[in-house]
Design an enzyme around this catalytic site. Structure first.
Site, mmCIF file in Angstrom:
data_model
loop_
_atom_site.group_PDB
_atom_site.id
_atom_site.type_symbol
_atom_site.label_atom_id
_atom_site.label_comp_id
_atom_site.label_asym_id
_atom_site.label_seq_id
_atom_site.Cartn_x
_atom_site.Cartn_y
_atom_site.Cartn_z
ATOM 1 N N TYR A 110 -1.827 -7.624 -10.631
ATOM 2 C CA TYR A 110 -0.498 -7.603 -10.062
ATOM 3 C C TYR A 110 1.008 -8.047 -10.786
ATOM 4 O O TYR A 110 2.055 -8.179 -10.835
ATOM 5 C CB TYR A 110 -1.081 -8.034 -8.537
ATOM 6 C CG TYR A 110 -2.005 -7.521 -8.318
ATOM 7 C CD1 TYR A 110 -1.481 -6.992 -6.349
ATOM 8 C CD2 TYR A 110 -3.538 -7.527 -8.736
ATOM 9 C CE1 TYR A 110 -3.060 -6.244 -5.861
ATOM 10 C CE2 TYR A 110 -4.244 -7.530 -7.540
ATOM 11 C CZ TYR A 110 -3.638 -6.412 -6.402
ATOM 12 O OH TYR A 110 -4.573 -5.489 -6.150
ATOM 13 N N GLU A 144 0.980 -1.442 0.078
ATOM 14 C CA GLU A 144 0.243 -0.012 -0.053
ATOM 15 C C GLU A 144 0.473 1.117 -0.137
ATOM 16 O O GLU A 144 0.499 2.348 -0.593
ATOM 17 C CB GLU A 144 -0.841 -0.189 1.467
ATOM 18 C CG GLU A 144 -1.605 -1.725 0.830
ATOM 19 C CD GLU A 144 -2.757 -1.661 0.264
ATOM 20 O OE1 GLU A 144 -2.748 -1.028 -0.946
ATOM 21 O OE2 GLU A 144 -2.647 -3.399 0.038
#
Length: 612
Positions: free
Chosen positions: A392, A305
């Site tokens: 991803y 994050e």
């Protein structure tokens, strides 16, 4: 005239709003928000302008200067993916004020009763706007192509407090006349209420809008980081210990990618129903409590994050068809931070788990290989339905392939230049590829860029990670089919990642007795690390170990993270001859669904619909 985004009604000929001013009144009794949204355009506009809405009741649209009504209409039949088109007719207007109310079923909001929280005392509400759910909170151009700044006033019960993905300005009693038509002044100024005021001065796409309201406490863990959670000392203290190294990660991120542009990097640990591991809301990252593992390994989610602060928040994908630009770059950046902080072996394990996950996604999408591409076509497709590890992990592999081609020093310089060039912009794959070819001349002759971005499957020049630990775990997993479990001395230094990688690489067709013997020795079904527990339970289900159905049910009822729900429900319902497992899946979902976030609930419903 054409849509900007297949998931939005926003028209390419219309100006994007540059600022949003929100007033929101939280009614926990009805699980609704009454609000007003003042949208400001960069230039005056005449004619129609289109906004995205989902399950919103629109009361009025007015000129904020004269309060004269402006004509508006909602499309009569909601689009199953995009919701309803709010059409507003403007006449040389540069701003307009909308009053509205949310629905109790708003897809971005989860309203929790006091019994669904940690402290069991007060209710709680939080947002999850990615990918296209901001439109269920307020009318907006809900596409990452549209970036805007905002200010917000949240009117909440005085026992509760609010946090946002924005700078906190003040907490104060409400002032008469300030409701901006969100609701009548008597309601806004009622006793027992407080107003929390925030401002976000950097332009962000709507999916990064976020707030949470509840009984919140905090712990400071660094000069730029404060950990928030419900006021439960065990949760707050555990989070503070788990994320104590956050400032170190921020400094390493700045060395790798350039200045941290968001001032603060605070963390909010949400109740267990949060559907993701983390959400990269700027200034206020949202986290699942399952990342508090007690050994600091949960900090890897924080590293991901944090990496979004550069790749995703500073530079965003223009539409969800280019989602890999957010997540592929961020997965690469995360592993660089993990490597700098925790070492090459840990980063290699991280990559190995990702490699395994990527190969599993190829099997998941074997009947629709479009979604094994990096650049996808998503017209008529709900992005939640095709959310996967492909952007991803295949995205990571593509970025890693470029690094291997030109060398890390050259790639690091390229990456810093890329971030500095496009910061606070939303771009598409073509923009990135053009920048790549200009700044690394001849790269298209060395790497098949079209195959990587538009081809299906895993390109032949993708790279399985190599490390001593990874190779050892992989070898031990292959020996399991012959009945050899790892010895205790071979796993004495293993943590969650090592066990996860081992379990994910075990053969799928193993005897139930072997699975039970493995658990008898190492107690994997009781692991406090949910990645390990879920990997083991998935293996147990596929091997027909009914004695673990009770632990499966318990797990599905105590967490709402889709990383766990999707594989467990899928394992229960897939295949023939598993009627007992299918019955369990249907029953547990019926009993647990009210505790799942609406996004997670929809994902599980689609799994059950496909197989039952």
């Amino acid at each position: 005239m054409a849509p900007v985004d297949p998931h939005s009604f926003t028209d390419s000929s219309h100006p994007f709003a540059t600022h949003l001013s929100l007033s929101l009144y939280f009614d926990f009794a009805s699980s609704t928000i009454q609000g007003s949204a003042l949208l400001t355009l960069p230039i005056p506009h005449s004619g129609n302008i289109y906004l995205d809405t989902r399950s919103l009741s629109i009361s009025s649209v007015v000129d904020p200067q004269t309060l004269a009504p402006l004509p508006f209409s909602l499309s009569p039949v909601p689009d199953p993916i995009k919701g309803q088109n709010l059409t507003i007719s403007l006449s040389n207007h540069s701003s307009f004020l909308i009053t509205f109310a949310t629905s109790p079923s708003a897809s971005a909001l989860q309203w929790l009763s006091s019994q669904q929280t940690f402290n069991k005392t007060f209710p709680f509400v939080y947002t999850q706007c990615q990918s296209i759910h901001a439109r269920s909170i307020f009318p907006c151009q809900d596409t990452p192509a549209a970036r805007l700044c905002y200010s917000a006033r949240l009117n909440v019960p005085q026992q509760l407090s609010a946090v946002m993905s924005a700078r906190h300005v003040e907490r104060r009693p409400p002032v008469s006349g300030e409701a901006a038509m969100a609701c009548d002044n008597a309601l806004w100024c009622a006793e027992g209420r407080m107003v929390e005021e925030f401002t976000m001065e950097q332009p962000i796409p709507p999916y990064l809008f976020a707030f949470a309201v509840g009984e919140l406490g905090f712990r400071d863990v660094g000069p730029r980081t404060r950990v928030y959670a419900e006021s439960v000392p065990a949760v707050l203290d555990g989070a503070a210990r788990e994320f104590a190294g956050t400032e170190d990660m921020i400094r390493h991120g700045e060395k790798l990618f350039g200045p941290y542009e968001w001032e603060r990097f605070d963390l909010l640990v949400l109740p267990p129903s949060f559907p993701y591991g983390g959400m990269e809301n700027p200034r206020m990252v949202f986290l699942t409590p399952t990342v508090i593992k007690g050994d600091a390994s949960g900090a890897q989610v924080v590293a991901h994050e944090l990496a979004h602060s550069w790749t995703g928040n500073l530079i965003s994908n223009k539409t969800n068809e280019h989602f890999w630009l957010n997540e592929g770059f961020t997965t690469y950046a995360e592993r660089r931070i993990v490597e700098a902080v925790q070492g090459e072996e840990i980063a290699a394990l991280n990559t190995g788990i990702g490699w395994r996950g990527l190969n599993e996604e190829m099997d998941r999408f074997k009947d629709n290989m479009e979604f094994t591409k990096l650049k996808t076509k998503q017209e008529g497709v709900d992005p939640d339905d095709v959310y996967s590890q492909v952007p991803y992990e295949k995205g990571f592999q593509f970025i890693w392939r470029i690094e291997r081609q030109i060398g890390r020093p050259a790639f690091d310089e390229f990456l810093k230049k890329y971030i500095a060039t496009f910061k606070f912009q939303s771009i598409d794959t073509e923009t990135f590829l053009n920048f790549l070819k200009v700044n690394i001349p001849g790269i298209e002759k060395e790497i098949d860029l079209v195959l990587w971005t538009e081809g299906t499957g895993i390109p032949p020049d993708a790279f399985e990670p190599v490390s001593n630990t990874y190779s050892k775990i992989f070898s031990l997993a292959k020996e399991f089919i012959h009945g050899r479990m790892p010895r205790e001395d071979e796993v004495s230094d293993w943590h969650g990642q090592e066990w996860e990688l081992y379990l994910e690489n075990l053969p799928k067709s193993v005897e139930a007795s072997q699975v039970a013997a493995l658990d008898a020795r190492y107690r994997l079904a009781e692991s406090k690390n949910y990645e390990v527990k879920v990997a083991f339970l998935k293996l147990a289900i596929s091997s027909g170990c009914r004695e673990y159905f009770g632990e499966v049910e318990k797990t599905l009822k105590e967490v709402g993270r889709m990383l766990y729900l999707r594989p467990l429900y899928t394992a229960l319902v897939q295949g023939s001859g598993k009627e007992e497992a299918k019955i369990l899946a249907k029953r547990v979902f019926g009993e647990a669904q009210e505790c799942y976030h609406p996004i997670a609930r929809g994902v599980v419903e689609s799994i059950l619909l496909k197989h039952l």
